[in-house]
Write a protein that holds these residues in place. Structure first.
Motif, PDB file in Angstrom:
ATOM      1  N   ALA A   5      -0.737  -3.776 -10.102  1.00 55.02           N
ATOM      2  CA  ALA A   5      -0.320  -4.749  -9.095  1.00 55.02           C
ATOM      3  C   ALA A   5      -1.497  -5.007  -8.158  1.00 55.02           C
ATOM      4  CB  ALA A   5       0.871  -4.217  -8.304  1.00 55.02           C
ATOM      5  N   VAL A   6      -1.892  -6.266  -8.067  1.00 51.33           N
ATOM      6  CA  VAL A   6      -2.984  -6.672  -7.181  1.00 51.33           C
ATOM      7  C   VAL A   6      -2.366  -7.537  -6.093  1.00 51.33           C
ATOM      8  CG1 VAL A   6      -5.200  -7.870  -7.018  1.00 51.33           C
ATOM      9  CG2 VAL A   6      -4.588  -6.661  -9.136  1.00 51.33           C
ATOM     10  N   PHE A   7      -2.571  -7.164  -4.837  1.00 50.73           N
ATOM     11  CA  PHE A   7      -1.920  -7.884  -3.754  1.00 50.73           C
ATOM     12  C   PHE A   7      -2.794  -7.902  -2.516  1.00 50.73           C
ATOM     13  CE2 PHE A   7      -0.463  -3.538  -4.053  1.00 50.73           C
ATOM     14  CZ  PHE A   7      -0.524  -3.038  -2.757  1.00 50.73           C
ATOM     15  N   GLY A   8      -2.489  -8.825  -1.617  1.00 51.82           N
ATOM     16  CA  GLY A   8      -3.224  -8.990  -0.373  1.00 51.82           C
ATOM     17  C   GLY A   8      -2.966 -10.374   0.203  1.00 51.82           C
ATOM     18  N   ASP A  81       1.501   1.396 -12.169  1.00 55.68           N
ATOM     19  CA  ASP A  81       0.768   2.663 -12.161  1.00 55.68           C
ATOM     20  C   ASP A  81      -0.375   2.613 -11.157  1.00 55.68           C
ATOM     21  OD1 ASP A  81       2.172   3.480 -14.580  1.00 55.68           O
ATOM     22  OD2 ASP A  81       0.840   2.103 -15.639  1.00 55.68           O
ATOM     23  N   ILE A  82      -0.917   1.410 -10.999  1.00 52.42           N
ATOM     24  CA  ILE A  82      -2.108   1.208 -10.168  1.00 52.42           C
ATOM     25  C   ILE A  82      -1.825   0.096  -9.167  1.00 52.42           C
ATOM     26  CG2 ILE A  82      -4.550   0.551 -10.171  1.00 52.42           C
ATOM     27  CD1 ILE A  82      -4.661   1.558 -13.104  1.00 52.42           C
ATOM     28  N   TRP A  83      -2.148   0.371  -7.907  1.00 50.33           N
ATOM     29  CA  TRP A  83      -2.036  -0.634  -6.854  1.00 50.33           C
ATOM     30  C   TRP A  83      -3.440  -0.968  -6.389  1.00 50.33           C
ATOM     31  CZ3 TRP A  83       1.807   1.874  -2.857  1.00 50.33           C
ATOM     32  CH2 TRP A  83       3.056   2.074  -3.456  1.00 50.33           C
ATOM     33  N   ILE A  84      -3.719  -2.251  -6.253  1.00 44.87           N
ATOM     34  CA  ILE A  84      -4.990  -2.691  -5.674  1.00 44.87           C
ATOM     35  C   ILE A  84      -4.649  -3.614  -4.516  1.00 44.87           C
ATOM     36  CG2 ILE A  84      -7.180  -3.856  -6.070  1.00 44.87           C
ATOM     37  CD1 ILE A  84      -6.816  -3.153  -9.082  1.00 44.87           C
ATOM     38  N   PHE A  85      -4.878  -3.112  -3.318  1.00 45.97           N
ATOM     39  CA  PHE A  85      -4.605  -3.851  -2.084  1.00 45.97           C
ATOM     40  C   PHE A  85      -5.929  -4.392  -1.570  1.00 45.97           C
ATOM     41  CE2 PHE A  85      -3.493  -3.217   2.694  1.00 45.97           C
ATOM     42  CZ  PHE A  85      -3.232  -4.569   2.851  1.00 45.97           C
ATOM     43  N   ILE A  86      -6.055  -5.712  -1.561  1.00 45.77           N
ATOM     44  CA  ILE A  86      -7.265  -6.343  -1.044  1.00 45.77           C
ATOM     45  C   ILE A  86      -6.993  -6.716   0.406  1.00 45.77           C
ATOM     46  CG2 ILE A  86      -8.960  -8.171  -1.353  1.00 45.77           C
ATOM     47  CD1 ILE A  86      -8.067  -8.350  -4.285  1.00 45.77           C
ATOM     48  N   SER A 149       3.467   5.733  -2.243  1.00 47.72           N
ATOM     49  CA  SER A 149       2.390   5.740  -3.238  1.00 47.72           C
ATOM     50  C   SER A 149       2.272   7.021  -4.062  1.00 47.72           C
ATOM     51  CB  SER A 149       1.057   5.466  -2.550  1.00 47.72           C
ATOM     52  OG  SER A 149       0.733   6.522  -1.660  1.00 47.72           O
ATOM     53  N   ALA A 150       3.166   7.968  -3.882  1.00 47.39           N
ATOM     54  CA  ALA A 150       3.086   9.215  -4.649  1.00 47.39           C
ATOM     55  C   ALA A 150       3.087   8.917  -6.146  1.00 47.39           C
ATOM     56  CB  ALA A 150       4.256  10.136  -4.293  1.00 47.39           C
ATOM     57  N   GLY A 151       2.146   9.495  -6.862  1.00 48.03           N
ATOM     58  CA  GLY A 151       2.059   9.309  -8.303  1.00 48.03           C
ATOM     59  C   GLY A 151       1.373   8.017  -8.730  1.00 48.03           C
ATOM     60  N   LYS A 152       0.868   7.250  -7.783  1.00 44.57           N
ATOM     61  CA  LYS A 152       0.190   5.984  -8.077  1.00 44.57           C
ATOM     62  C   LYS A 152      -1.301   6.135  -7.812  1.00 44.57           C
ATOM     63  CE  LYS A 152       4.311   3.949  -8.224  1.00 44.57           C
ATOM     64  NZ  LYS A 152       4.909   3.406  -9.420  1.00 44.57           N
ATOM     65  N   LEU A 153      -2.099   5.394  -8.552  1.00 40.27           N
ATOM     66  CA  LEU A 153      -3.520   5.254  -8.226  1.00 40.27           C
ATOM     67  C   LEU A 153      -3.611   4.083  -7.258  1.00 40.27           C
ATOM     68  CD1 LEU A 153      -5.748   5.491 -11.421  1.00 40.27           C
ATOM     69  CD2 LEU A 153      -6.200   6.512  -9.201  1.00 40.27           C
ATOM     70  N   VAL A 154      -4.119   4.304  -6.070  1.00 42.85           N
ATOM     71  CA  VAL A 154      -4.149   3.261  -5.048  1.00 42.85           C
ATOM     72  C   VAL A 154      -5.591   2.999  -4.634  1.00 42.85           C
ATOM     73  CG1 VAL A 154      -3.376   2.585  -2.740  1.00 42.85           C
ATOM     74  CG2 VAL A 154      -1.874   3.974  -4.195  1.00 42.85           C
TER      75      VAL A 154
END
Length: 168
Positions: A5-8, A81-86, A149-154
């Protein structure tokens, strides 16, 4: 299996980064703007959006860029599995929205935009959403994200140079 998930904020480079990650990792990219809007710029019915969104979430791997509805956003974060917060500075986001408008004068449509959508209407909407963004993208949001975010790559990207260098 990667679900990313890519968000911002608007104009933060979500679509460009998502496209780069999609190519580098051979994972299908889904832009929420493309499932949220019809080709004439009208929003699709919420039930149609939810059905499309849930179908994507059921896949083994995906990259989804954007916010969408708040309920779909939180559902997506749970599935990812992966969060990318811009989280670029506001001035940078305003500049990137303006840059996208200027580029839109010369290219058919910006990356991640629905076919046939108006660059001018989209830009004005981005400016409106940027103005309202501090009500959502704030310290309370970040605390809530830390709690979930537990268990996630952030990953949190806070500068344009970090954004340009980012890879998975």
């Amino acid at each position: 299996m990667k679900k990313i998930a890519v968000f911002g904020k608007p104009g933060s480079g979500k679509s460009s980064l998502s496209n780069k990650l999609s190519i580098a990792n051979d994972i299908e990219l889904y832009s929420l703007d493309c499932i949220s809007y019809k080709s004439n710029g009208e929003k699709v019915d919420k039930a149609v959006y939810d059905e499309s969104h849930n179908l994507i979430l059921s896949l083994d791997s995906w990259i989804i860029d954007g916010l969408g509805t708040l309920d779909s956003f939180y559902t997506r974060l749970d599935s990812a599995d992966i969060w990318i917060f811009i989280d670029l500075p506001y001035l940078t986001s305003y500049w990137l929205v303006t840059k996208r408008l200027l580029q839109g004068l010369f290219v058919k449509k910006p990356l991640g935009w629905p076919e046939g959508s108006s660059i001018l209407k989209g830009t004005l909407a981005s400016y409106r959403h940027l103005k309202l963004s501090p009500q959502f993208w704030n310290e309370t949001f970040e605390k809530e994200m830390n709690d979930k975010s537990a268990g996630k790559l952030v990953y949190v990207i806070r500068s344009y140079s970090e954004l340009k260098k980012f890879t998975l």
